[in-house]
Motif scaffolding. Sequence first.
Motif, PDB file in Angstrom:
ATOM      1  N   ARG A  96       0.828  -1.204   0.000  1.00 50.97           N
ATOM      2  CA  ARG A  96       0.000   0.000   0.000  1.00 50.97           C
ATOM      3  C   ARG A  96       0.864   1.257   0.000  1.00 50.97           C
ATOM      4  NH1 ARG A  96      -4.873   1.791   4.078  1.00 50.97           N
ATOM      5  NH2 ARG A  96      -5.957   2.990   2.491  1.00 50.97           N
ATOM      6  N   ALA A  97       1.910   1.254   0.816  1.00 45.16           N
ATOM      7  CA  ALA A  97       2.814   2.411   0.871  1.00 45.16           C
ATOM      8  C   ALA A  97       3.437   2.661  -0.500  1.00 45.16           C
ATOM      9  CB  ALA A  97       3.897   2.180   1.926  1.00 45.16           C
ATOM     10  N   SER A  98       3.851   1.572  -1.169  1.00 44.32           N
ATOM     11  CA  SER A  98       4.455   1.697  -2.498  1.00 44.32           C
ATOM     12  C   SER A  98       3.444   2.241  -3.500  1.00 44.32           C
ATOM     13  CB  SER A  98       4.958   0.339  -2.987  1.00 44.32           C
ATOM     14  OG  SER A  98       5.909  -0.177  -2.088  1.00 44.32           O
ATOM     15  N   ALA A  99       2.206   1.741  -3.429  1.00 41.48           N
ATOM     16  CA  ALA A  99       1.154   2.213  -4.339  1.00 41.48           C
ATOM     17  C   ALA A  99       0.871   3.697  -4.109  1.00 41.48           C
ATOM     18  CB  ALA A  99      -0.116   1.386  -4.159  1.00 41.48           C
ATOM     19  N   ILE A 100       0.935   4.131  -2.849  1.00 42.22           N
ATOM     20  CA  ILE A 100       0.708   5.552  -2.534  1.00 42.22           C
ATOM     21  C   ILE A 100       1.845   6.408  -3.094  1.00 42.22           C
ATOM     22  CG2 ILE A 100       0.606   7.243  -0.645  1.00 42.22           C
ATOM     23  CD1 ILE A 100      -0.996   5.046   0.937  1.00 42.22           C
ATOM     24  N   VAL A 101       3.091   5.941  -2.929  1.00 45.16           N
ATOM     25  CA  VAL A 101       4.252   6.672  -3.470  1.00 45.16           C
ATOM     26  C   VAL A 101       4.122   6.785  -4.994  1.00 45.16           C
ATOM     27  CG1 VAL A 101       6.753   6.527  -3.873  1.00 45.16           C
ATOM     28  CG2 VAL A 101       5.833   6.121  -1.578  1.00 45.16           C
ATOM     29  N   ILE A 102       3.746   5.681  -5.645  1.00 43.45           N
ATOM     30  CA  ILE A 102       3.588   5.685  -7.104  1.00 43.45           C
ATOM     31  C   ILE A 102       2.431   6.597  -7.516  1.00 43.45           C
ATOM     32  CG2 ILE A 102       2.942   4.256  -9.095  1.00 43.45           C
ATOM     33  CD1 ILE A 102       4.712   2.018  -7.887  1.00 43.45           C
ATOM     34  N   THR A 103       1.353   6.606  -6.738  1.00 45.05           N
ATOM     35  CA  THR A 103       0.226   7.505  -7.015  1.00 45.05           C
ATOM     36  C   THR A 103       0.700   8.958  -7.020  1.00 45.05           C
ATOM     37  OG1 THR A 103      -1.385   5.984  -6.033  1.00 45.05           O
ATOM     38  CG2 THR A 103      -2.045   8.298  -6.194  1.00 45.05           C
ATOM     39  N   ALA A 142      -2.622   9.776 -21.702  1.00 39.12           N
ATOM     40  CA  ALA A 142      -3.541   8.640 -21.590  1.00 39.12           C
ATOM     41  C   ALA A 142      -2.881   7.477 -20.849  1.00 39.12           C
ATOM     42  CB  ALA A 142      -4.008   8.202 -22.978  1.00 39.12           C
ATOM     43  N   GLU A 143      -1.634   7.160 -21.239  1.00 35.36           N
ATOM     44  CA  GLU A 143      -0.921   6.049 -20.598  1.00 35.36           C
ATOM     45  C   GLU A 143      -0.700   6.327 -19.112  1.00 35.36           C
ATOM     46  OE1 GLU A 143       2.602   5.700 -22.982  1.00 35.36           O
ATOM     47  OE2 GLU A 143       1.468   4.984 -24.732  1.00 35.36           O
ATOM     48  N   ASP A 144      -0.259   7.551 -18.809  1.00 37.58           N
ATOM     49  CA  ASP A 144      -0.004   7.894 -17.412  1.00 37.58           C
ATOM     50  C   ASP A 144      -1.298   7.949 -16.600  1.00 37.58           C
ATOM     51  OD1 ASP A 144       2.634   7.932 -18.090  1.00 37.58           O
ATOM     52  OD2 ASP A 144       3.029   9.974 -17.428  1.00 37.58           O
ATOM     53  N   SER A 145      -2.389   8.342 -17.232  1.00 33.02           N
ATOM     54  CA  SER A 145      -3.687   8.350 -16.542  1.00 33.02           C
ATOM     55  C   SER A 145      -4.103   6.926 -16.183  1.00 33.02           C
ATOM     56  CB  SER A 145      -4.766   9.001 -17.415  1.00 33.02           C
ATOM     57  OG  SER A 145      -4.453  10.365 -17.632  1.00 33.02           O
ATOM     58  N   ALA A 146      -3.859   5.986 -17.106  1.00 31.85           N
ATOM     59  CA  ALA A 146      -4.180   4.580 -16.844  1.00 31.85           C
ATOM     60  C   ALA A 146      -3.336   4.063 -15.676  1.00 31.85           C
ATOM     61  CB  ALA A 146      -3.934   3.737 -18.094  1.00 31.85           C
ATOM     62  N   LEU A 147      -2.046   4.385 -15.672  1.00 31.25           N
ATOM     63  CA  LEU A 147      -1.162   3.962 -14.577  1.00 31.25           C
ATOM     64  C   LEU A 147      -1.600   4.587 -13.258  1.00 31.25           C
ATOM     65  CD1 LEU A 147       2.331   4.060 -16.345  1.00 31.25           C
ATOM     66  CD2 LEU A 147       1.010   2.036 -15.705  1.00 31.25           C
ATOM     67  N   LEU A 148      -2.011   5.854 -13.313  1.00 33.35           N
ATOM     68  CA  LEU A 148      -2.502   6.528 -12.105  1.00 33.35           C
ATOM     69  C   LEU A 148      -3.742   5.807 -11.584  1.00 33.35           C
ATOM     70  CD1 LEU A 148      -2.553   8.803  -9.994  1.00 33.35           C
ATOM     71  CD2 LEU A 148      -3.863  10.161 -11.630  1.00 33.35           C
ATOM     72  N   ILE A 150      -4.544   2.656 -11.914  1.00 32.03           N
ATOM     73  CA  ILE A 150      -4.110   1.404 -11.274  1.00 32.03           C
ATOM     74  C   ILE A 150      -3.507   1.700  -9.896  1.00 32.03           C
ATOM     75  CG2 ILE A 150      -2.455  -0.511 -11.398  1.00 32.03           C
ATOM     76  CD1 ILE A 150      -2.757  -0.388 -14.483  1.00 32.03           C
ATOM     77  N   ALA A 151      -2.659   2.725  -9.823  1.00 35.13           N
ATOM     78  CA  ALA A 151      -1.993   3.071  -8.559  1.00 35.13           C
ATOM     79  C   ALA A 151      -3.015   3.464  -7.489  1.00 35.13           C
ATOM     80  CB  ALA A 151      -0.991   4.208  -8.779  1.00 35.13           C
ATOM     81  N   LEU A 154      -4.893   0.342  -6.301  1.00 34.14           N
ATOM     82  CA  LEU A 154      -4.076  -0.481  -5.405  1.00 34.14           C
ATOM     83  C   LEU A 154      -3.883   0.202  -4.047  1.00 34.14           C
ATOM     84  CD1 LEU A 154      -1.402  -1.875  -7.890  1.00 34.14           C
ATOM     85  CD2 LEU A 154      -3.324  -3.109  -6.863  1.00 34.14           C
ATOM     86  N   ALA A 155      -3.687   1.505  -4.055  1.00 36.82           N
ATOM     87  CA  ALA A 155      -3.522   2.238  -2.793  1.00 36.82           C
ATOM     88  C   ALA A 155      -4.800   2.108  -1.955  1.00 36.82           C
ATOM     89  CB  ALA A 155      -3.208   3.712  -3.066  1.00 36.82           C
ATOM     90  N   TRP A 156      -5.943   2.044  -2.628  1.00 38.59           N
ATOM     91  CA  TRP A 156      -7.240   1.931  -1.952  1.00 38.59           C
ATOM     92  C   TRP A 156      -7.458   0.511  -1.427  1.00 38.59           C
ATOM     93  CZ3 TRP A 156     -10.963   4.972  -0.140  1.00 38.59           C
ATOM     94  CH2 TRP A 156     -12.225   4.438   0.088  1.00 38.59           C
ATOM     95  N   CYS A 157      -7.111  -0.495  -2.230  1.00 36.30           N
ATOM     96  CA  CYS A 157      -7.451  -1.890  -1.920  1.00 36.30           C
ATOM     97  C   CYS A 157      -6.449  -2.628  -1.040  1.00 36.30           C
ATOM     98  CB  CYS A 157      -7.589  -2.697  -3.207  1.00 36.30           C
ATOM     99  SG  CYS A 157      -9.092  -2.341  -4.094  1.00 36.30           S
TER     100      CYS A 157
END
Length: 170
Positions: A96-103, A142-148, A150-151, A154-157
């Motif tokens: 979760r911490a990693s997903a938040i950093v990536i977000t 568009a690509e970065d929005s898709a990655l965001l 996902i991030a 994952l940060a939520w779940c």
Amino acid sequence: GTAHAHGKPAVKWINLILRLILGGVFLASAVIKIWNVQVSQAHGIQFSHVPDLATFAQDVTNYHVPPRSLTNLVAITLPWIELLAGGLLVCGIWKRASAIVITVMMIVFLAAIGWALAHGYDIRCGCFGTVDARKVGVMALAEDSALLGIAVWLAWCLEDKPQQATETNP
């Protein structure tokens, strides 16, 4: 978040796949920048032990977002943050911490791309170091929005609970 998926194998598998995709993208981006991966038709894929931080720093400078004095700091530290966050996410450590950093990173990247587009800069993305000849544009957004997306998902779940290390499920 409250959307924790206990006892839902499908969601657990989806989260695992998304973790591997997102972590993998960040790992690839970091490795390419840190080890200065060069791809050419003549020589194939080559690794250099000297990171091409000058080129990446120039890519960062081209956005005109961080003050010039911070450009080198960003160019030196960003790939290592990407490597750490992507690696931890793939390995399932501090998910979760990693997903938040990536977000947070994705929000910054999207803001930088939006800034460059708004100002009409015709610049290279720099997202994958010198390998990436992609220009900043709608596709990068568009690509970065898709990655965001996902991030954020994952940060939520995902949860960072010590007892999760003993579970055998993904």
